[in-house]
Design a protein around this motif. Structure first.
Motif, PDB file in Angstrom:
ATOM      1  N   ASN A   1       0.865  -1.252   0.114  1.00 30.85           N
ATOM      2  CA  ASN A   1      -0.008  -0.008   0.016  1.00 30.85           C
ATOM      3  C   ASN A   1       0.948   1.296   0.150  1.00 30.85           C
ATOM      4  OD1 ASN A   1      -2.754   1.367   0.239  1.00 30.85           O
ATOM      5  ND2 ASN A   1      -1.311   2.034   2.041  1.00 30.85           N
ATOM      6  N   ALA A   2       2.040   1.265   1.000  1.00 33.20           N
ATOM      7  CA  ALA A   2       2.737   2.593   0.899  1.00 33.20           C
ATOM      8  C   ALA A   2       3.506   2.572  -0.637  1.00 33.20           C
ATOM      9  CB  ALA A   2       3.971   2.275   1.952  1.00 33.20           C
ATOM     10  N   VAL A   3       3.864   1.791  -1.157  1.00 31.79           N
ATOM     11  CA  VAL A   3       4.798   1.762  -2.545  1.00 31.79           C
ATOM     12  C   VAL A   3       3.672   2.203  -3.378  1.00 31.79           C
ATOM     13  CG1 VAL A   3       5.557   0.357  -4.114  1.00 31.79           C
ATOM     14  CG2 VAL A   3       6.366  -0.136  -1.971  1.00 31.79           C
ATOM     15  N   THR A   4       2.274   1.789  -3.311  1.00 26.69           N
ATOM     16  CA  THR A   4       1.405   2.197  -4.663  1.00 26.69           C
ATOM     17  C   THR A   4       1.099   3.598  -4.332  1.00 26.69           C
ATOM     18  OG1 THR A   4       0.551  -0.043  -4.712  1.00 26.69           O
ATOM     19  CG2 THR A   4      -0.922   1.752  -5.422  1.00 26.69           C
ATOM     20  N   GLN A   5       0.973   4.193  -2.903  1.00 25.18           N
ATOM     21  CA  GLN A   5       0.694   5.577  -2.832  1.00 25.18           C
ATOM     22  C   GLN A   5       1.643   6.514  -3.155  1.00 25.18           C
ATOM     23  OE1 GLN A   5      -3.184   5.001   0.311  1.00 25.18           O
ATOM     24  NE2 GLN A   5      -1.658   6.489   0.750  1.00 25.18           N
ATOM     25  N   ARG A   6       3.273   5.819  -2.744  1.00 23.73           N
ATOM     26  CA  ARG A   6       4.131   6.645  -3.427  1.00 23.73           C
ATOM     27  C   ARG A   6       4.485   6.889  -4.625  1.00 23.73           C
ATOM     28  NH1 ARG A   6       9.023   8.551  -0.813  1.00 23.73           N
ATOM     29  NH2 ARG A   6       7.803   8.382   1.070  1.00 23.73           N
ATOM     30  N   HIS A   7       4.047   5.996  -5.430  1.00 25.85           N
ATOM     31  CA  HIS A   7       4.185   6.173  -7.072  1.00 25.85           C
ATOM     32  C   HIS A   7       2.857   7.064  -7.237  1.00 25.85           C
ATOM     33  CE1 HIS A   7       4.433   5.031 -11.055  1.00 25.85           C
ATOM     34  NE2 HIS A   7       3.094   4.644 -11.078  1.00 25.85           N
TER      35      HIS A   7
END
Length: 382
Positions: free
Chosen positions: A170-176
């Protein structure tokens, strides 16, 4: 919505300059946001006859930006769920006819860090804690937001078997998503390995699960659908809204850490429209801590109880997925604008103004704030 009240639409949105420890006063930040929203709508200050806020004073804001006289004003006590409070007050004022055009404002300042506080000059005395907090403070939690977030996330993971790696996805997706947004504060790409290597704030909550404190103000102008058609931007309609409380404010005494006010709020929201979760084109869900976003996905019926981790891990919340989530990067990357960014991103997605992160043919969006004893959500349509 099954009533005879006026239909409400959003005509303008705006941010102030946003950053860390800005050399700007509260008035400067508020006036920047309101004037940006007025410019977005093509309005003058005198086109507004209502102000609602939970950061500052509504009467003072009206005077500051030249919107006097006001037919309606609302200033929060502060014990309410972020930006959705002044938003629902503005929607209600316009729907009821108390105002024809009301600007909702949220001002938030970066809180001082431990390093900003003066060192004690003498021996440190034991802290005295009373009330309900006396039962949690000895174990290192007290009434801190991070402590409560840790309780929630730990219980959720234990109950449903959700993993830290899924929170990392989730953190990776939102940072993208944030990397595609010029308004975002944090834009460097993350990996799941970066997430797992980051420090705990209140185990299992990690630093990348926390919203990022900033100085910021945000403003959204609500008006009648009839009046909205006269302004510069494509109107975005308020299809339904809900504003719920299920107990008093003490989050540590919730009956259920995995299903609470968001569930009641979401059920109420869907009862006020013929639309369903299947009609959503994107969702902008509060992430003061990322466990809150997981709870909202389930409360809204986007996935079943305990299924948010798998739903995210399968790629459904990415741009191009079945339901893009927090497409501006969320408050963990946009900065802690206290939920106003979720309303503004929903508006910009429906208008088709989101650039590289645009969801194709976006016509229905939901945004939400808060968790625990209180919550609010608004459903917007083209």
């Amino acid at each position: 919505m099954g009533n005879t009240l006026s239909k409400v639409a959003i005509a303008g949105v705006g941010y102030s300059q946003t950053g860390r420890r800005l050399p700007l006063t509260d008035d400067e930040l508020v006036s920047q946001a309101v004037l940006a929203a007025l410019a977005d709508a093509g309005m003058k200050p005198t086109d507004v006859d209502g102000v609602s806020t939970n950061g500052g004073n509504a009467m003072s804001i009206g005077h500051l930006v030249g919107a006097m006289p006001l037919n309606y004003y609302f200033t929060s006590s502060g014990m309410a769920p972020a930006f959705v409070e002044p938003a629902t007050m503005a929607i209600s004022a316009v729907a009821s006819g108390l105002a024809h055009t009301c600007v909702a404002v949220r001002l938030i300042r970066q809180m001082p860090s431990a390093g900003d506080r003066p060192a004690p000059s003498g021996p440190i005395e034991p802290m005295k804690v009373g009330g309900d907090n006396q039962f949690s403070a000895p174990f290192g939690s007290g009434a801190s937001a991070a402590g409560i977030g840790g309780f929630q996330m730990q219980r959720y993971m234990q109950q449903y078997g959700v993993t830290e790696e899924q929170f990392g996805v989730n953190a990776v997706t939102q940072r993208h998503h944030a990397s595609l947004n010029p308004e975002a504060i944090l834009r460097d790409e993350l990996t799941v390995e970066d997430y797992l290597a980051s420090r705990y704030i209140s185990k299992p909550v990690r630093i990348f699960d926390c919203d990022y404190p900033v100085d910021s103000s945000s403003a959204v102008i609500f008006t009648t659908q009839e009046r909205a058609a006269d302004w510069a931007k494509k109107p975005v309609n308020v299809e339904a809204y809900a504003y719920s409380a299920i107990r008093d404010f003490d989050m540590s005494l919730l009956d259920d850490f995995t299903s609470n006010a968001p569930k009641h709020c979401a059920d109420t929201l869907w009862s006020r429209t013929d639309l369903t979760a299947a009609d959503l084109d994107c969702a902008q869900l509060y992430d003061g801590f990322t466990i809150i976003t997981f709870e909202w996905l389930e409360a809204l019926g986007i996935c079943g109880p305990g299924e948010a981790g798998n739903f995210i891990e399968e790629g459904n919340t990415k741009l191009g997925g079945s339901l893009p989530l927090n497409t501006d990067g969320g408050a963990c990357n946009m900065g802690r604008r206290h939920g106003a960014n979720f309303c503004i991103e929903s508006v910009q997605q429906i208008r088709g103004e989101s650039g590289e992160r645009q969801v194709p043919d976006c016509e229905v969006a939901v945004w939400s704030n808060a968790v625990g004893p209180f919550a609010g959500a608004v459903l917007l349509t083209a």
